[in-house]
Structures are given as structure tokens and as C-alpha cells.
Scaffold this active site. Structure first.
Site, mmCIF file in Angstrom:
data_model
loop_
_atom_site.group_PDB
_atom_site.id
_atom_site.type_symbol
_atom_site.label_atom_id
_atom_site.label_comp_id
_atom_site.label_asym_id
_atom_site.label_seq_id
_atom_site.Cartn_x
_atom_site.Cartn_y
_atom_site.Cartn_z
ATOM 1 N N ASP A 10 11.412 104.638 -35.655
ATOM 2 C CA ASP A 10 10.556 105.239 -34.027
ATOM 3 C C ASP A 10 10.560 103.830 -33.949
ATOM 4 O OD1 ASP A 10 8.709 106.218 -32.203
ATOM 5 O OD2 ASP A 10 7.211 104.716 -33.204
ATOM 6 N N ASP A 12 8.888 102.306 -30.340
ATOM 7 C CA ASP A 12 7.328 102.035 -29.629
ATOM 8 C C ASP A 12 6.911 102.056 -30.968
ATOM 9 O OD1 ASP A 12 8.092 102.355 -26.556
ATOM 10 O OD2 ASP A 12 8.753 103.679 -27.489
ATOM 11 N N ASP A 169 5.231 104.239 -37.186
ATOM 12 C CA ASP A 169 3.945 103.482 -37.334
ATOM 13 C C ASP A 169 2.561 104.140 -36.694
ATOM 14 O OD1 ASP A 169 4.823 103.794 -34.761
ATOM 15 O OD2 ASP A 169 3.509 102.707 -33.611
#
Length: 174
Positions: A10, A12, A169
Site C-alpha cells: 500500500d 499512503d 496498514d
């Protein structure tokens, strides 16, 4: 050796802390419509869900409604112009990418940020060359959390889903 392994990241909140620049863009869009700014802490949890989700959450928290489409356009225009003012790779991220690439892993990005913005950010931070594929929310007909987004990113990188791992995250990445 990780020669036959594809590692999909991922963007961001996982590789790059983009929350400051995203908050500035959000506050710009809010300000354009006469609304009060929000703090980074107030929207940090929505960063991985995209610009529209950030705007909707800011409006919900403030108890107001507005033209989300127009605000999203304002947000994206401001964000693109200021994409890497304060965004930085997390400590150790570049060293980890270097080690993984040196070990033979195929690296890819699977993000809900639009592909063109993802590329622009990665170029500004001099990270794009690490990745065999960059799949944004608009690269395929589906985006995270739909598994087709992840399997599509793996395929773009020339990998095999049976030999791949996703690093993220949030629950969206699971």
C-alpha cells in the site's frame, strides 16, 4: 533469495506518510467552501480510503453537508500541485525497498490513490524505479478492498498470487 516473490505495498500510510499533504488539500477544499479546517489527527484514519472518503468524514464530523463532488475536484487539484511538500517515506522504508529489490523480489504498489497521482508522488520522492507495477484505484475496474485490485497488481508485476504478500496498514489492505 526472494526471486519468485512479489511484495505488494500500500502507499499512503504504509510506505509514505502523506497525511500532512492530504490534510492540507482537505483543508484547502473545506476553505474554498467556507468551512473550518480539520486537524491531521481527525482524518488520519481515513487517509487510505481516498479523497472522497476524507471529505465525507470531515463533513460528517463537522455536522455539515456540501457538494462532495466539487470539493473532491478542489481537493485533487490542490493535492496534485502540492503532492510532496511534506510527504516523506517512513523511516527505514527506502532501505527496506533496497534490500528487497537486491534480494530479487518483484515490488508493486496497490493503492486507492489514483494511479497518476501515485506515480507523481513516487517520482517526486525518487521511489518509482523500485516498482515493477503501480496499481491505483483507477487502474482496474475494481479497487481495494476488492481482491481483484491486489491480484491485478500482482499480475502487472509479473508475479504469481501464490507467491505474493501484501503489506498494508489498514483493514482495506487485508
Amino acid at each position: 533469495m526472494l526471486k519468485h516473490t512479489t511484495i505488494v505495498f500500500d502507499l499512503d500510510g504504509t510506505l509514505v506518510d502523506t497525511a500532512p499533504d492530504l490534510t492540507h488539500a482537505l483543508n484547502h477544499a473545506l476553505g474554498q467552501r467556507g468551512h473550518a479546517p480539520v486537524t491531521l489527527e481527525a482524518i488520519r484514519a481515513t487517509v487510505g480510503r481516498g479523497a472522497r472518503a476524507m471529505i465525507e468524514e470531515a463533513l460528517r464530523v463537522a455536522g455539515i453537508s456540501d457538494d462532495v463532488d466539487r470539493m473532491t475536484a478542489d481537493f485533487l487539484l490542490h493535492y496534485e500541485r502540492n503532492i510532496a511538500e511534506e510527504s516523506r517515506p517512513y523511516p527505514g522504508a527506502v532501505a527496506a525497498l533496497e534490500r528487497l529489490a537486491a534480494s530479487g523480489a518483484r515490488l508493486a504498489i496497490c493503492t486507492n490513490k489514483r494511479e497518476q497521482l501515485s506515480r507523481k508522488l513516487l517520482q517526486a520522492l525518487e521511489l518509482e524505479a523500485f516498482f515493477h507495477a503501480i496499481a491505483g484505484r483507477d487502474t482496474f475496474a475494481v479497487s481495494k478492498p476488492d481482491p481483484g485490485h491486489l491480484t491485478g497488481a500482482i499480475a502487472l508485476a509479473g508475479g504469481n498470487p501464490a507467491n505474493a504478500v501484501m503489506v498494508g496498514d489498514s483493514v482495506t489492505d487485508m
